[in-house]
Design a protein around this motif. Structure first.
Motif, PDB file in Angstrom:
ATOM      1  N   VAL B  14      11.596  15.711 -11.350  1.00 43.49           N
ATOM      2  CA  VAL B  14      10.658  15.488 -11.030  1.00 43.49           C
ATOM      3  C   VAL B  14      10.180  13.544 -10.810  1.00 43.49           C
ATOM      4  CG1 VAL B  14       8.121  15.642 -12.276  1.00 43.49           C
ATOM      5  CG2 VAL B  14       9.509  17.354 -12.576  1.00 43.49           C
ATOM      6  N   ARG B  15      10.183  13.283 -10.836  1.00 43.11           N
ATOM      7  CA  ARG B  15      10.540  11.485 -10.706  1.00 43.11           C
ATOM      8  C   ARG B  15      10.767  11.290  -8.966  1.00 43.11           C
ATOM      9  NH1 ARG B  15      13.568   8.162 -13.018  1.00 43.11           N
ATOM     10  NH2 ARG B  15      15.385   9.352 -14.111  1.00 43.11           N
ATOM     11  N   LEU B  16      11.928  12.235  -8.650  1.00 40.86           N
ATOM     12  CA  LEU B  16      12.511  11.983  -7.191  1.00 40.86           C
ATOM     13  C   LEU B  16      11.081  12.635  -6.628  1.00 40.86           C
ATOM     14  CD1 LEU B  16      14.742  11.439  -5.247  1.00 40.86           C
ATOM     15  CD2 LEU B  16      15.211  13.417  -5.491  1.00 40.86           C
ATOM     16  N   GLN B  17      10.592  13.593  -6.903  1.00 39.56           N
ATOM     17  CA  GLN B  17       9.798  14.268  -6.475  1.00 39.56           C
ATOM     18  C   GLN B  17       8.330  13.431  -5.836  1.00 39.56           C
ATOM     19  OE1 GLN B  17       9.153  18.251  -6.203  1.00 39.56           O
ATOM     20  NE2 GLN B  17       7.035  18.322  -6.135  1.00 39.56           N
ATOM     21  N   ALA B  18       8.153  12.961  -7.136  1.00 38.23           N
ATOM     22  CA  ALA B  18       6.964  11.582  -7.021  1.00 38.23           C
ATOM     23  C   ALA B  18       6.769  10.232  -6.237  1.00 38.23           C
ATOM     24  CB  ALA B  18       7.348  11.815  -8.343  1.00 38.23           C
ATOM     25  N   GLU B  22       5.089   9.689  -2.407  1.00 36.06           N
ATOM     26  CA  GLU B  22       4.527   8.548  -2.522  1.00 36.06           C
ATOM     27  C   GLU B  22       4.560   8.213  -1.301  1.00 36.06           C
ATOM     28  OE1 GLU B  22       4.129   4.669  -5.840  1.00 36.06           O
ATOM     29  OE2 GLU B  22       4.758   6.596  -6.472  1.00 36.06           O
ATOM     30  N   ARG B  23       6.692   8.260  -0.363  1.00 40.70           N
ATOM     31  CA  ARG B  23       6.421   6.980   0.764  1.00 40.70           C
ATOM     32  C   ARG B  23       6.395   8.488   1.063  1.00 40.70           C
ATOM     33  NH1 ARG B  23       8.119   5.686  -3.921  1.00 40.70           N
ATOM     34  NH2 ARG B  23       8.243   3.500  -4.756  1.00 40.70           N
ATOM     35  N   GLY B  24       5.730   9.650   1.558  1.00 40.10           N
ATOM     36  CA  GLY B  24       6.830  10.269   2.526  1.00 40.10           C
ATOM     37  C   GLY B  24       7.723  10.234   3.319  1.00 40.10           C
ATOM     38  N   ALA B 163      15.001   5.426  -2.831  1.00 49.64           N
ATOM     39  CA  ALA B 163      13.433   6.337  -2.670  1.00 49.64           C
ATOM     40  C   ALA B 163      12.385   5.180  -2.831  1.00 49.64           C
ATOM     41  CB  ALA B 163      13.087   7.439  -3.080  1.00 49.64           C
ATOM     42  N   GLU B 164      12.971   4.490  -3.904  1.00 46.86           N
ATOM     43  CA  GLU B 164      11.836   3.445  -4.490  1.00 46.86           C
ATOM     44  C   GLU B 164      11.806   1.741  -4.230  1.00 46.86           C
ATOM     45  OE1 GLU B 164      12.312   3.911  -9.166  1.00 46.86           O
ATOM     46  OE2 GLU B 164      10.801   5.013  -9.328  1.00 46.86           O
ATOM     47  N   ALA B 165      13.359   2.325  -3.787  1.00 49.81           N
ATOM     48  CA  ALA B 165      13.497   0.938  -2.559  1.00 49.81           C
ATOM     49  C   ALA B 165      12.614   0.697  -1.022  1.00 49.81           C
ATOM     50  CB  ALA B 165      14.854   0.660  -2.313  1.00 49.81           C
ATOM     51  N   VAL B 166      12.282   2.002  -0.865  1.00 47.37           N
ATOM     52  CA  VAL B 166      11.890   1.693   0.218  1.00 47.37           C
ATOM     53  C   VAL B 166      10.097   1.522  -0.449  1.00 47.37           C
ATOM     54  CG1 VAL B 166      10.384   3.465   2.249  1.00 47.37           C
ATOM     55  CG2 VAL B 166      12.863   3.877   0.994  1.00 47.37           C
ATOM     56  N   GLN B 167       9.722   0.888   1.155  1.00 47.57           N
ATOM     57  CA  GLN B 167       7.780  -0.206   0.364  1.00 47.57           C
ATOM     58  C   GLN B 167       6.943   1.664  -0.002  1.00 47.57           C
ATOM     59  OE1 GLN B 167       7.150  -3.676   1.047  1.00 47.57           O
ATOM     60  NE2 GLN B 167       5.332  -2.442  -0.449  1.00 47.57           N
ATOM     61  N   ALA B 168       6.549   1.735  -1.064  1.00 49.51           N
ATOM     62  CA  ALA B 168       5.121   2.672  -0.799  1.00 49.51           C
ATOM     63  C   ALA B 168       4.160   2.355   0.288  1.00 49.51           C
ATOM     64  CB  ALA B 168       4.782   2.625  -1.960  1.00 49.51           C
TER      65      ALA B 168
END
Lengths: 168, 168
Positions: B14-18, B22-24, B163-168
């Motif tokens: 669920v967290r990965l999906q979000a 968010e970042r496409g 994923a979170e390291a990628v600029q949203a």
């Protein structure tokens, strides 16, 4: 979200493994709506690498086309959830892996994805063996998890039936 | 055999999906020892088709070569359970699916398959993003189910981190 009841699936996978090893059959999978659950159940059983070659989780239509060589026009004409695409997935994945038996699953697990024509729960399973490809149609009535599980169980049962039909 | 504790994995999914939506970002998977469990956890979450393209369960070495284009000599030289093969699987599956992020998992879940060099529980995870491929090494100490689950959890956590390291 409840934990998936994989116990029954794993027990079925034990029977599939016995039926395949007894006959020297190999198996491959093309999974769409089940998203890897069938492969997961099969590989829960120690020794599964002796008959299970692998599978493709073709969630995107593009994956069905490039990895399983399902013709784009088949998807355009019949939709990804159709007997035609299930059959093409099964024969495509069987050839890809060089397996004796291959099963495919494509369906609408829900809660989204239903249409006027095709409601949530509609699922097609394909089974390829030698030059023969067969498909079966199901209409599950559960929620997403239950539909995924029912599809996975039906695929494993059909693989067992097909393996056992081969002379040991 | 106990049911797999997929709850924690699904919560991570669920967290990965979000993070991805968010970042496409899109995601693909190359799974060996986890046998489809990561794909299964990801696709348990409704709406996962909006970022998850699919995966390959490459249980046989031949599947690693033909579907993920892992060079045979890499497997011969380093073994299927190696950082080199994990990296090649991740970059191979990323290209195959045209995904932004791809994770691979190759390990010895047990109880069989251990050698003097490589003991049961040894696992490599690969992560491909753009032109960069990284690998991580783990030595799990559980039984088959626990090792598979630990590998799946590590792969999903690394995907989230990437994923979170990628600029949203």
């Amino acid at each position: 979200m409840p934990a998936i009841g994989t116990d029954a699936l794993v027990q079925a996978a034990v029977r599939l493994q016995a039926a395949c090893l007894e006959r020297g059959l190999t198996v491959a999978l093309g999974e769409s709506c089940t998203g890897g659950l069938v492969a997961h159940a099969i590989t829960q059983v120690a020794g599964s690498s002796r008959y299970f070659l692998g599978g493709v989780v073709s969630y995107a239509d593009s994956a069905k086309m490039t990895l399983l060589r399902v013709p784009e026009e088949l998807i355009d004409r019949h939709g990804a959830v159709s007997a035609e695409v299930a059959g093409a997935m099964a024969s495509g994945v069987r050839r890809r892996f060089g397996a004796d038996l291959a099963a495919s699953i494509t369906g609408i697990a829900g809660p989204d994805g239903g249409t006027a024509d095709k409601s949530v729960g509609l699922t097609f399973i394909g089974l390829a063996h030698d030059r023969q490809v067969s498909t079966r149609r199901f209409e599950w009535g559960g929620d997403r998890s239950a539909n995924i599980e029912a599809s996975a169980a039906a695929a494993i049962e059909w693989l067992i039936e097909s393996a056992e039909a081969v002379q040991a």
